[in-house]
Design a protein around this motif. Structure first.
Motif, PDB file in Angstrom:
ATOM      1  N   LEU A   1       7.046  11.820   3.141  1.00 15.90           N
ATOM      2  CA  LEU A   1       7.153  12.261   1.570  1.00 15.90           C
ATOM      3  C   LEU A   1       8.309  13.237   1.196  1.00 15.90           C
ATOM      4  CD1 LEU A   1       3.310  12.633   1.293  1.00 15.90           C
ATOM      5  CD2 LEU A   1       4.716  10.960   0.128  1.00 15.90           C
ATOM      6  N   GLY A   2       8.758  13.705   2.408  1.00 14.01           N
ATOM      7  CA  GLY A   2       9.837  14.854   2.264  1.00 14.01           C
ATOM      8  C   GLY A   2      11.211  14.059   1.958  1.00 14.01           C
ATOM      9  N   GLN A   3      11.344  12.793   2.143  1.00 11.76           N
ATOM     10  CA  GLN A   3      12.585  12.226   2.271  1.00 11.76           C
ATOM     11  C   GLN A   3      12.544  10.833   1.312  1.00 11.76           C
ATOM     12  OE1 GLN A   3      14.736  11.778   5.978  1.00 11.76           O
ATOM     13  NE2 GLN A   3      13.749  13.636   6.766  1.00 11.76           N
ATOM     14  N   ARG A   4      12.021  10.930   0.100  1.00  7.92           N
ATOM     15  CA  ARG A   4      12.000   9.780  -0.701  1.00  7.92           C
ATOM     16  C   ARG A   4      13.378   9.728  -1.529  1.00  7.92           C
ATOM     17  NH1 ARG A   4       6.474  11.559  -3.510  1.00  7.92           N
ATOM     18  NH2 ARG A   4       7.153  13.137  -2.730  1.00  7.92           N
ATOM     19  N   GLY A   5      13.716   8.497  -1.919  1.00  3.57           N
ATOM     20  CA  GLY A   5      14.644   8.375  -3.008  1.00  3.57           C
ATOM     21  C   GLY A   5      15.775   7.376  -2.558  1.00  3.57           C
ATOM     22  N   ILE A   6      15.921   7.083  -1.271  1.00  2.00           N
ATOM     23  CA  ILE A   6      17.289   6.152  -0.899  1.00  2.00           C
ATOM     24  C   ILE A   6      16.471   5.162  -0.261  1.00  2.00           C
ATOM     25  CG2 ILE A   6      18.994   5.936   0.517  1.00  2.00           C
ATOM     26  CD1 ILE A   6      19.764   8.757   0.385  1.00  2.00           C
ATOM     27  N   GLY A   7      16.608   3.758  -1.022  1.00  8.00           N
ATOM     28  CA  GLY A   7      16.423   2.609  -0.369  1.00  8.00           C
ATOM     29  C   GLY A   7      14.911   2.287  -0.238  1.00  8.00           C
ATOM     30  N   ASP A   8      14.062   2.944  -1.346  1.00  8.67           N
ATOM     31  CA  ASP A   8      12.758   2.741  -1.247  1.00  8.67           C
ATOM     32  C   ASP A   8      12.305   2.798  -2.723  1.00  8.67           C
ATOM     33  OD1 ASP A   8      12.706   5.341  -2.278  1.00  8.67           O
ATOM     34  OD2 ASP A   8      11.698   6.210  -0.594  1.00  8.67           O
ATOM     35  N   ILE A   9      10.953   2.317  -2.900  1.00  6.36           N
ATOM     36  CA  ILE A   9      10.377   2.119  -4.392  1.00  6.36           C
ATOM     37  C   ILE A   9       9.751   3.677  -4.681  1.00  6.36           C
ATOM     38  CG2 ILE A   9       8.738   1.332  -5.777  1.00  6.36           C
ATOM     39  CD1 ILE A   9      10.581  -0.842  -5.070  1.00  6.36           C
TER      40      ILE A   9
ATOM     41  N   THR B   1       7.764   6.539  -5.649  1.00  7.35           N
ATOM     42  CA  THR B   1       6.430   6.443  -5.389  1.00  7.35           C
ATOM     43  C   THR B   1       5.735   8.061  -5.664  1.00  7.35           C
ATOM     44  OG1 THR B   1       6.216   4.561  -4.071  1.00  7.35           O
ATOM     45  CG2 THR B   1       4.302   6.054  -4.319  1.00  7.35           C
ATOM     46  N   LEU B   2       5.235   8.637  -6.277  1.00  9.72           N
ATOM     47  CA  LEU B   2       4.610   9.853  -6.404  1.00  9.72           C
ATOM     48  C   LEU B   2       3.207  10.155  -6.052  1.00  9.72           C
ATOM     49  CD1 LEU B   2       5.531  10.856 -10.292  1.00  9.72           C
ATOM     50  CD2 LEU B   2       7.011  11.297  -8.288  1.00  9.72           C
ATOM     51  N   THR B   3       3.054  11.089  -5.619  1.00  8.68           N
ATOM     52  CA  THR B   3       1.488  11.481  -5.049  1.00  8.68           C
ATOM     53  C   THR B   3       0.741  11.712  -6.460  1.00  8.68           C
ATOM     54  OG1 THR B   3       1.791  13.684  -5.023  1.00  8.68           O
ATOM     55  CG2 THR B   3       2.498  12.409  -2.974  1.00  8.68           C
ATOM     56  N   VAL B   4      -0.560  11.742  -6.269  1.00 10.66           N
ATOM     57  CA  VAL B   4      -1.351  12.146  -7.236  1.00 10.66           C
ATOM     58  C   VAL B   4      -1.185  13.506  -7.835  1.00 10.66           C
ATOM     59  CG1 VAL B   4      -3.960  12.551  -8.044  1.00 10.66           C
ATOM     60  CG2 VAL B   4      -3.205  10.771  -6.622  1.00 10.66           C
TER      61      VAL B   4
ATOM     62  N   ARG C   1      -0.852  -3.285  -9.319  1.00 12.40           N
ATOM     63  CA  ARG C   1      -1.274  -1.970 -10.002  1.00 12.40           C
ATOM     64  C   ARG C   1      -1.620  -0.761  -9.225  1.00 12.40           C
ATOM     65  NH1 ARG C   1      -6.521  -1.179  -8.314  1.00 12.40           N
ATOM     66  NH2 ARG C   1      -7.783  -2.778  -6.893  1.00 12.40           N
ATOM     67  N   LEU C   2      -1.098  -0.687  -7.892  1.00 17.26           N
ATOM     68  CA  LEU C   2      -1.089   0.447  -7.212  1.00 17.26           C
ATOM     69  C   LEU C   2       0.008   1.503  -7.188  1.00 17.26           C
ATOM     70  CD1 LEU C   2      -2.678  -0.979  -3.944  1.00 17.26           C
ATOM     71  CD2 LEU C   2      -3.977  -0.072  -5.854  1.00 17.26           C
ATOM     72  N   HIS C   3      -0.070   2.670  -7.746  1.00 18.64           N
ATOM     73  CA  HIS C   3       1.108   3.534  -8.200  1.00 18.64           C
ATOM     74  C   HIS C   3       1.238   4.944  -7.608  1.00 18.64           C
ATOM     75  CE1 HIS C   3       2.020   0.026 -10.925  1.00 18.64           C
ATOM     76  NE2 HIS C   3       0.943   0.267 -11.477  1.00 18.64           N
ATOM     77  N   LEU C   4       0.089   5.490  -7.253  1.00 14.68           N
ATOM     78  CA  LEU C   4       0.008   6.870  -6.788  1.00 14.68           C
ATOM     79  C   LEU C   4      -0.547   7.171  -5.334  1.00 14.68           C
ATOM     80  CD1 LEU C   4      -1.456   8.254 -10.087  1.00 14.68           C
ATOM     81  CD2 LEU C   4       1.017   8.625  -9.382  1.00 14.68           C
ATOM     82  N   TRP C   5       0.065   7.783  -4.733  1.00  8.59           N
ATOM     83  CA  TRP C   5      -0.451   7.971  -3.342  1.00  8.59           C
ATOM     84  C   TRP C   5      -1.570   9.166  -3.216  1.00  8.59           C
ATOM     85  CZ3 TRP C   5      -1.428   6.065   1.273  1.00  8.59           C
ATOM     86  CH2 TRP C   5      -1.443   6.919   2.115  1.00  8.59           C
TER      87      TRP C   5
ATOM     88  N   LEU D   1      -3.195   4.275  -1.595  1.00 11.01           N
ATOM     89  CA  LEU D   1      -2.215   3.949  -2.776  1.00 11.01           C
ATOM     90  C   LEU D   1      -3.516   3.543  -3.529  1.00 11.01           C
ATOM     91  CD1 LEU D   1       0.761   4.399  -3.266  1.00 11.01           C
ATOM     92  CD2 LEU D   1       0.804   1.858  -3.077  1.00 11.01           C
ATOM     93  N   LEU D   2      -3.261   4.397  -4.824  1.00 10.56           N
ATOM     94  CA  LEU D   2      -4.199   3.909  -6.051  1.00 10.56           C
ATOM     95  C   LEU D   2      -3.545   3.607  -7.085  1.00 10.56           C
ATOM     96  CD1 LEU D   2      -6.399   7.387  -5.647  1.00 10.56           C
ATOM     97  CD2 LEU D   2      -6.637   5.450  -4.458  1.00 10.56           C
ATOM     98  N   SER D   3      -4.254   2.845  -7.977  1.00  9.50           N
ATOM     99  CA  SER D   3      -4.090   2.677  -9.405  1.00  9.50           C
ATOM    100  C   SER D   3      -4.158   3.879 -10.286  1.00  9.50           C
ATOM    101  CB  SER D   3      -4.855   1.483  -9.851  1.00  9.50           C
ATOM    102  OG  SER D   3      -6.243   1.956 -10.219  1.00  9.50           O
ATOM    103  N   PHE D   4      -3.628   3.722 -11.472  1.00 10.72           N
ATOM    104  CA  PHE D   4      -3.742   4.820 -12.445  1.00 10.72           C
ATOM    105  C   PHE D   4      -5.309   5.056 -12.747  1.00 10.72           C
ATOM    106  CE2 PHE D   4       0.660   3.636 -13.437  1.00 10.72           C
ATOM    107  CZ  PHE D   4       1.336   4.987 -12.964  1.00 10.72           C
TER     108      PHE D   4
END
Length: 344
Positions: free
Chosen positions: A129-137, A139-142, A322-326, A333-336
């Motif tokens: 979670l501390g190294q998101r942003g390169i080569g991934d989709i 994804t935000l936490t709740v 439909r799953l978008h939030l960790w 991984l949850l849906s909205f």
């Protein structure tokens, strides 16, 4: 209930993620003969279908477009071979792998050296979670989503929508984003790699335009490339975006835990498994990225525990859209809709 091992009649041993490193090491050596064969049965049909689609322009534009869409399967497989080249798992000679990857990168519209670097970072930080942003989709936490202003929530929802993710996203990634070395803008060498790929693409398209006009570009190049890009984005999405995937804060994150638990085993029909070069066996690939794609089924055959982990069918994968939030509490991984009670 624990399954029984077919050979011994005993329960298969459950191993810690780190233990797989030594076990899988014996599968990592590529065969030059086998790799050459896999390259030939991919490049050969790809070129043949390109020529056939071109000749079909004199018969029917629809026929040419249909052939081009079929050829997208071979373009996906070419990208998978480029992917193995980036990991040094296709040929034993690294220089040969790199130059093959660069050549394929012109066809896949992907500057090989830039992609290889960003993909290496993906492998070294997946699930962190501390190294998101390169080569991934993205994804935000709740909790992160809850802290956003309404407009920012709207943009995140739009980004995660199927229309953007699998519609605009593939076009943007392969036709626009790949043209510049994003993330490495200060590095001269990555500028050289990216611009060399761009120049080769421009030359190839100019030759097609000179000898065939616009129709080969509009009815062969674009349909093949866009469909292959969409399939590639879909495969990458389902490899890590599923309900029981694995994310941890940086201080708790462990590479091998994330590799085994945060990567799916996408169970595909044989023809799709072949055209995607077994990339659906993604949990094994993340445990040891040096295993050639054609040896991944061998791993599953020998190790039933891995064969049964994180299995996802095509039908099940559709639900992942439909799953978008960790959710860090439930570790799902949850849906909205599922996250709504947690958003206050």
């Amino acid at each position: 209930m624990c399954e029984l091992d077919d050979a011994s009649g005993t329960a298969p041993e459950v191993r810690a993620p780190r233990d797989w490193v030594a076990i899988l090491a014996r599968y990592r050596d590529p065969s030059t003969l086998r790799s050459s064969f896999e390259l030939a049965v991919t490049v050969g049909p790809f070129l043949f279908l390109w020529v056939l689609a071109w000749l079909s322009l004199d018969v029917s534009y629809w026929l040419s477009a249909i052939i081009s869409l079929i050829n997208a399967a071979f373009l996906v497989r070419l990208f998978a071979i480029q992917h193995d080249c980036g990991h040094g798992s296709f040929f034993k000679n690294r220089a040969v792998s790199d130059w093959l990857g660069r050549a394929i990168g012109v066809v896949t519209l992907t500057p090989y050296d830039v992609w290889r670097r960003s993909h290496a970072l993906h492998h070294s930080s997946s699930g962190n979670l501390g190294q998101r942003g390169i080569g991934d989709i993205h994804t935000l936490t709740v909790a992160e989503y809850r802290a956003l202003r309404p407009l920012s929530r709207f943009w995140y929802r739009l980004y995660r929508s199927p229309f953007v993710m699998f519609g605009l996203g593939p076009f943007y990634t392969f036709f626009l984003e790949n043209r510049l070395p994003f993330g490495y803008m200060a590095s001269f060498r990555y500028w050289v790699y990216a611009m060399a790929t761009n120049l080769a693409i421009v030359v190839a398209l100019a030759l097609i335009l000179k000898f065939g006009g616009w129709m080969p570009i509009l009815l062969i190049f674009f349909p093949t490339t866009i469909l292959a890009a969409t399939l590639g984005v879909w495969l990458f999405y389902v490899q890590h975006q599923f309900e029981t995937t694995h994310w941890d804060v940086e201080e708790d994150w462990q590479l091998h835990d994330a590799a085994l638990h945060g990567s799916s085993h996408y169970v595909l029909p044989s023809v799709l498994r072949w055209s995607s070069a077994n990339i659906g066996i993604h949990h094994v690939h993340h445990l040891n990225s040096r295993i050639p794609f054609y040896r991944l089924p061998e791993v599953l055959k020998d190790h039933k525990d891995l064969a049964e982990r994180n299995r996802m069918t095509i039908r099940q994968s559709l639900a992942s859209v439909r799953l978008h939030l960790w959710d860090e509490e439930s570790r799902r991984l949850l849906s909205f809709a599922q996250a709504k009670p947690l958003l206050g």
